[in-house]
Design a protein around this motif. Structure first.
Motif, PDB file in Angstrom:
ATOM      1  N   GLY A 185       0.827  -1.220   0.000  1.00  0.00           N
ATOM      2  CA  GLY A 185       0.000   0.000   0.000  1.00  0.00           C
ATOM      3  C   GLY A 185       0.851   1.255   0.000  1.00  0.00           C
ATOM      4  O   GLY A 185       0.590   2.196  -0.766  1.00  0.00           O
ATOM      5  N   ASP A 220      -3.277  -4.067  -5.895  1.00  0.00           N
ATOM      6  CA  ASP A 220      -2.601  -4.141  -4.589  1.00  0.00           C
ATOM      7  C   ASP A 220      -3.376  -5.139  -3.726  1.00  0.00           C
ATOM      8  O   ASP A 220      -4.464  -4.854  -3.261  1.00  0.00           O
ATOM      9  CB  ASP A 220      -2.598  -2.722  -3.982  1.00  0.00           C
ATOM     10  CG  ASP A 220      -2.325  -2.696  -2.477  1.00  0.00           C
ATOM     11  OD1 ASP A 220      -2.034  -3.747  -1.873  1.00  0.00           O
ATOM     12  OD2 ASP A 220      -2.421  -1.595  -1.909  1.00  0.00           O
ATOM     13  N   ARG A 240       1.229   0.305  12.792  1.00  0.00           N
ATOM     14  CA  ARG A 240       0.665   1.088  11.679  1.00  0.00           C
ATOM     15  C   ARG A 240      -0.554   1.906  12.079  1.00  0.00           C
ATOM     16  O   ARG A 240      -1.393   1.475  12.871  1.00  0.00           O
ATOM     17  CB  ARG A 240       0.253   0.129  10.557  1.00  0.00           C
ATOM     18  CG  ARG A 240      -0.586   0.807   9.473  1.00  0.00           C
ATOM     19  CD  ARG A 240      -0.791  -0.023   8.261  1.00  0.00           C
ATOM     20  NE  ARG A 240      -1.360  -1.330   8.539  1.00  0.00           N
ATOM     21  CZ  ARG A 240      -1.446  -2.287   7.648  1.00  0.00           C
ATOM     22  NH1 ARG A 240      -0.980  -2.098   6.428  1.00  0.00           N
ATOM     23  NH2 ARG A 240      -1.975  -3.434   7.962  1.00  0.00           N
ATOM     24  N   ARG A 299      -6.359  -0.307  12.010  1.00  0.00           N
ATOM     25  CA  ARG A 299      -7.262  -1.292  11.413  1.00  0.00           C
ATOM     26  C   ARG A 299      -7.678  -2.342  12.431  1.00  0.00           C
ATOM     27  O   ARG A 299      -6.886  -2.743  13.271  1.00  0.00           O
ATOM     28  CB  ARG A 299      -6.562  -1.967  10.221  1.00  0.00           C
ATOM     29  CG  ARG A 299      -6.682  -1.161   8.955  1.00  0.00           C
ATOM     30  CD  ARG A 299      -5.806  -1.637   7.818  1.00  0.00           C
ATOM     31  NE  ARG A 299      -5.734  -3.073   7.622  1.00  0.00           N
ATOM     32  CZ  ARG A 299      -5.045  -3.635   6.647  1.00  0.00           C
ATOM     33  NH1 ARG A 299      -4.367  -2.893   5.785  1.00  0.00           N
ATOM     34  NH2 ARG A 299      -5.018  -4.946   6.513  1.00  0.00           N
TER      35      ARG A 299
HETATM   36 MG    MG Z   1      -2.220  -2.590   2.235  1.00  0.00          MG
END
Ligand code: MG
Ligand code: AP5
Length: 213
Positions: free
Chosen positions: A14, A84, A127, A160
């Motif tokens: 990404g 992706d 992340r 996430r």
């Molecule tokens: Mg990704």
């Protein structure tokens, strides 16, 4: 230019796809991003995908093949695109072959971004992503100037639902068993290249640009 970016969770697909998309003016088609948007919207696809995504398993082939088939027909894909996170199973790779043949399209480069498992876990658990513009961050490798705020647009950073250690380990296992075999599908095609994703983000970008020209 039609591209496929492969690689395990956290390899940098990404991060790199966003930059390559900007440089070459082609859209990044991330099935993960599209599925997360569907889950957020509560659509039928989202409802069908939610449980698999939360556990780190794969969403069924028919769902993702349908999403990609529709997406590559959109106007902004006429000049090329970056896939992706698709294809992720041999069945998806077979289906993509058919989708492309029907449209007289070909893939120019299949690029596998590699990285060590322990680095992947550290990357994913550190992340965060801007909920407004999608810019990615990492609490060590790319920290925002102000905690929780996107440097680019001032949006709030979010993590996430599948970015916890247990789910990541499952995603890595799923990658090894179901996605790694997809590489054999492309390895003899002449378009397959591998890039060392353990380099700095800038150096990975340079390696990709060297391949793409
Ligand atoms: Mg990704
Ligand atoms: P998806 O969203 O595709 O997740 P993934 O493949 O697990 O990959 P990630 O997005 O986690 O990693 P990335 O390689 O993009 O890394 P990033 O650049 O963010 O899929 C999620 C789920 O959706 C799947 O589990 C599945 O359920 C479902 N799904 C999606 N597609 C599907 C399909 N085709 N079929 C079936 N199901 C599907 O980088 C990670 C972190 O590391 C960031 O913080 C970044 O800043 C940092 N970083 C990046 N590069 C470097 C570097 N070189 N050095 C140091 N840090 C770096």
């Amino acid at each position: 230019m039609n591209l496929i970016f492969m690689g395990p969770p956290g390899a940098g697909k990404g991060t790199q796809a966003r930059q390559i998309a900007e440089k070459y003016s082609i859209p990044q088609l991330s099935t993960g991003d599209m599925l997360r948007a569907a889950v957020k919207a509560g659509s039928e696809v989202g409802l069908r995908a939610k449980a698999a995504m939360e556990s780190g398993g794969l969403v069924t082939d028919d769902i993702v093949i349908g999403i990609i088939g529709d997406r590559i027909d959109e106007e902004d894909c006429k000049g090329g695109f970056i896939l992706d996170g698709f294809p992720r199973t041999v069945a998806q790779a077979e289906a993509l072959k058919g989708l492309l043949a029907d449209r007289s399209m070909t893939i120019d480069h299949v690029i596998d971004i590699t990285a060590d498992n322990e680095a992947l876990v550290a990357r994913i658990t550190g992340r965060s992503t801007c909920s407004k513009c999608g810019e990615g961050y990492h609490n060590q490798h790319k920290a925002p100037a102000t905690a929780g705020i996107c440097d680019k647009c001032g949006g709030a950073l979010a993590t996430r639902a599948d970015d916890n250690e247990a789910t990541v380990r499952n995603r890595l296992e799923v990658y090894d068993t179901q996605t790694a075999p997809v590489m054999d599908f492309y390895k003899n095609s002449g378009s397959f290249k591998s890039v060392d994703g353990m380099q700095s983000m800038d150096d990975v970008f340079k390696s990709l640009c060297n391949i793409l020209g």
